[in-house]
Design an enzyme around this catalytic site. Sequence first.
Site, PDB file in Angstrom:
ATOM      1  N   LYS A  38       0.868  -1.183   0.000  1.00 53.44           N
ATOM      2  CA  LYS A  38       0.000   0.000   0.000  1.00 53.44           C
ATOM      3  C   LYS A  38       0.899   1.227   0.000  1.00 53.44           C
ATOM      4  CE  LYS A  38      -3.487   2.424   2.671  1.00 53.44           C
ATOM      5  NZ  LYS A  38      -4.485   2.368   3.726  1.00 53.44           N
TER       6      LYS A  38
ATOM      7  N   LYS B 267      -2.345  -1.648  -3.824  1.00 48.06           N
ATOM      8  CA  LYS B 267      -3.191  -0.464  -3.722  1.00 48.06           C
ATOM      9  C   LYS B 267      -2.346   0.793  -3.807  1.00 48.06           C
ATOM     10  CE  LYS B 267      -5.964   1.895  -0.332  1.00 48.06           C
ATOM     11  NZ  LYS B 267      -6.254   2.063   1.035  1.00 48.06           N
TER      12      LYS B 267
HETATM   13  C1  PBG Z   1      -7.398   3.235   5.800  1.00 46.52           C
HETATM   14  C2  PBG Z   1      -7.699   3.118   4.355  1.00 46.52           C
HETATM   15  C3  PBG Z   1      -7.541   4.058   3.334  1.00 46.52           C
HETATM   16  C4  PBG Z   1      -8.049   3.478   2.181  1.00 46.52           C
HETATM   17  C5  PBG Z   1      -8.469   2.192   2.509  1.00 46.52           C
HETATM   18  N1  PBG Z   1      -8.228   1.977   3.852  1.00 46.52           N
HETATM   19  C6  PBG Z   1      -7.057   5.452   3.368  1.00 46.52           C
HETATM   20  C7  PBG Z   1      -5.703   5.798   3.794  1.00 46.52           C
HETATM   21  O1  PBG Z   1      -4.805   4.953   3.945  1.00 46.52           O
HETATM   22  O2  PBG Z   1      -5.511   6.996   4.018  1.00 46.52           O
HETATM   23  C8  PBG Z   1      -8.145   4.141   0.837  1.00 46.52           C
HETATM   24  C9  PBG Z   1      -9.255   3.653  -0.035  1.00 46.52           C
HETATM   25  C10 PBG Z   1      -9.611   4.571  -1.143  1.00 46.52           C
HETATM   26  O3  PBG Z   1      -8.986   5.626  -1.386  1.00 46.52           O
HETATM   27  O4  PBG Z   1     -10.595   4.237  -1.832  1.00 46.52           O
HETATM   28  N2  PBG Z   1      -6.074   3.118   6.139  1.00 46.52           N
HETATM   29 ZN    ZN Z   2      -5.607   3.891   8.182  1.00 48.24          ZN
END
Ligand code: PBG
Ligand code: ZN
Length: 322
Positions: free
Chosen positions: A193, A246
């Site tokens: 991520k 992601k």
């Molecule tokens: C929480 C999380 C996020 C997303 C999924 N789980 C946001 C982040 O890390 O700030 C993003 C999902 C999206 O943008 O559709 N950690």
């Molecule tokens: Zn988070």
Amino acid sequence: MIKRPRRLRVTETVRNMIAETRLSEDMFIYPYFVKPGKNIQEEIEAMPGIHRFSIDNLIKDVEKGLKAGVNKVLLFGVGENKSADASSAFHPHSVAADSVRELKKQFGADLHVTTDICLCAYTTHGHCGILKDDYVLNDPTLEVLAQMALAHAEAGADMVAPSDMMDGRVLAIRSALDSEGFVNTALMSYATKFASAYYGPFREAAGSAPGKGDRKSYQMDFRNPREALREARLDEAEGADIIMVKPALAYLDIIRLVRKNTTLPVACYNVSAEYSMVKAAAQSGYIDEQRIVMENMYAFARAGAGIIITYHARDIMENKWL
Ligand code: PBG
Ligand code: ZN
């Protein structure tokens, strides 16, 4: 000339016959935002068609989706009592846990329910873990994540998906689940991520933006594909059942890389801003929404994703774009 590639492009039938990449309804997971209260359905400004629901309306919407074939959902709880220690994240009656319970009661095995495991929607500072001196502490966060996963498993979640990017969280969560007997609760890791501007609209939706600073001390640097592979390997070794990449669109090379280096199922998350950009351009009449969406979905599959988490899933299935 004896080689004529155009021969196999003459009709739609022959084109379909030789198609190298196929999509099916089975591949899609649809995200939901759930908040406490009753009779709530509010559209997220930057994500036309996506809403925050209270549990009662969530049930109604999921029922509609199920009729179209949307049978896998990813739940995000929002708007609960925030605190420095994120204790509302693992409350047995958090809105996420209660949503799972209610969905499983209504739909049972017809609906596959995954929950996001992270603390950012539950901390006052909006970071994904426990904060000390502006630094997100790794090991103390693991305990809270494990408790949150346990609360969701107890509510009946089929799968938990940690998105926090702490080191060692897959093992911590797996161990906690197993020691309480939840050996069949699957774990999909947000393994690679990246710290990304593509999460912007989500943070509005989930009320989870960090008040101060950014997430670069825990989410990955998008310049580092080799590090992404290390992250994926670590999570596999720690017991992840599914590895997720992601965001998706700007990270097709990472999807491919991970696909080539693991035998586990690979998922990708087509994130909020990827959705917002398509919707905004479509609403302006600049693009053909159906064709752009499907071209993107085939790109994910072609890169190697077998599972696609996308806010477009509902449109795709209700309009029979597959
Ligand atoms: C929480 C999380 C996020 C997303 C999924 N789980 C946001 C982040 O890390 O700030 C993003 C999902 C999206 O943008 O559709 N950690
Ligand atoms: Zn988070």
